[in-house]
Design a protein around this motif. Structure first.
Motif, PDB file in Angstrom:
ATOM      1  N   PHE A  55      -2.494  20.722   8.865  1.00 32.39           N
ATOM      2  CA  PHE A  55      -1.777  21.202   7.812  1.00 32.39           C
ATOM      3  C   PHE A  55      -0.342  21.295   8.666  1.00 32.39           C
ATOM      4  O   PHE A  55       0.013  22.410   9.242  1.00 32.39           O
ATOM      5  N   ASN A  56       0.341  20.040   8.710  1.00 38.84           N
ATOM      6  CA  ASN A  56       1.566  20.094   9.702  1.00 38.84           C
ATOM      7  C   ASN A  56       2.854  19.506   8.981  1.00 38.84           C
ATOM      8  O   ASN A  56       2.787  19.180   7.678  1.00 38.84           O
ATOM      9  N   GLY A  57       3.992  19.891   9.285  1.00 37.05           N
ATOM     10  CA  GLY A  57       5.006  19.201   8.904  1.00 37.05           C
ATOM     11  C   GLY A  57       5.325  20.211   7.758  1.00 37.05           C
ATOM     12  O   GLY A  57       6.457  19.642   6.911  1.00 37.05           O
ATOM     13  N   THR A  58       5.111  21.483   7.584  1.00 37.53           N
ATOM     14  CA  THR A  58       5.671  22.267   6.440  1.00 37.53           C
ATOM     15  C   THR A  58       5.878  23.646   7.086  1.00 37.53           C
ATOM     16  O   THR A  58       5.098  24.120   7.897  1.00 37.53           O
TER      17      THR A  58
ATOM     18  N   MET B 183       0.738  -1.205   0.045  1.00 35.10           N
ATOM     19  CA  MET B 183       0.093  -0.087  -0.070  1.00 35.10           C
ATOM     20  C   MET B 183       0.780   1.385  -0.045  1.00 35.10           C
ATOM     21  O   MET B 183       1.788   1.267   0.613  1.00 35.10           O
ATOM     22  N   VAL B 184       0.612   2.145  -0.850  1.00 36.06           N
ATOM     23  CA  VAL B 184       1.276   3.248  -0.965  1.00 36.06           C
ATOM     24  C   VAL B 184       0.773   4.556  -0.005  1.00 36.06           C
ATOM     25  O   VAL B 184      -0.293   4.784   0.237  1.00 36.06           O
ATOM     26  N   HIS B 185       1.616   5.106   0.860  1.00 34.02           N
ATOM     27  CA  HIS B 185       1.168   6.112   1.699  1.00 34.02           C
ATOM     28  C   HIS B 185       1.058   7.411   1.166  1.00 34.02           C
ATOM     29  O   HIS B 185       2.072   7.993   0.737  1.00 34.02           O
ATOM     30  N   ILE B 186      -0.205   7.977   0.935  1.00 29.91           N
ATOM     31  CA  ILE B 186      -0.330   9.315   0.406  1.00 29.91           C
ATOM     32  C   ILE B 186      -0.504  10.201   1.519  1.00 29.91           C
ATOM     33  O   ILE B 186      -1.792  10.047   1.999  1.00 29.91           O
ATOM     34  N   PRO B 187       0.305  11.201   1.979  1.00 29.57           N
ATOM     35  CA  PRO B 187      -0.399  12.046   3.284  1.00 29.57           C
ATOM     36  C   PRO B 187      -1.471  13.006   2.803  1.00 29.57           C
ATOM     37  O   PRO B 187      -1.495  13.435   1.788  1.00 29.57           O
ATOM     38  N   GLN B 188      -2.278  13.083   3.904  1.00 31.76           N
ATOM     39  CA  GLN B 188      -3.579  14.161   3.661  1.00 31.76           C
ATOM     40  C   GLN B 188      -3.222  15.363   4.133  1.00 31.76           C
ATOM     41  O   GLN B 188      -4.167  16.078   4.286  1.00 31.76           O
ATOM     42  N   ASN B 189      -2.067  15.665   4.263  1.00 32.81           N
ATOM     43  CA  ASN B 189      -1.630  16.954   4.911  1.00 32.81           C
ATOM     44  C   ASN B 189      -2.166  18.208   4.297  1.00 32.81           C
ATOM     45  O   ASN B 189      -2.038  18.326   3.104  1.00 32.81           O
TER      46      ASN B 189
END
Length: 75
Positions: free
Chosen positions: A48-51, A1-7
């Protein structure tokens, strides 16, 4: 399964009763997009995290009273 962030993504949640749609909708957002939808449409916006990018969100409810007879002659 490919992880696609929902950020920071917007997701319109489908209604099981078919009021709008029976499936979820996730628009492919780009810079300066603006979304307007009815106040009772189920939706969620992921954190909206990590950016270091800036995100601005405006949320508002408004009532629009439209009377086609009264507004016919208004200029």
């Amino acid at each position: 399964m490919v992880h696609i962030p929902q950020n920071g993504k917007l997701q319109i949640l489908g209604a099981s009763n078919g009021q709008f749609a029976k499936i979820d909708f996730e628009p492919q957002m780009k810079l300066r997009d603006f979304y307007v939808f009815p106040y009772d449409m189920r939706h969620c916006v992921y954190p909206f995290n990590g950016t270091n990018d800036t995100r601005r969100t405006l949320a508002a409810n408004c009532d629009v009273l439209y009377n086609p007879i009264m507004n016919r002659g208004a200029q």
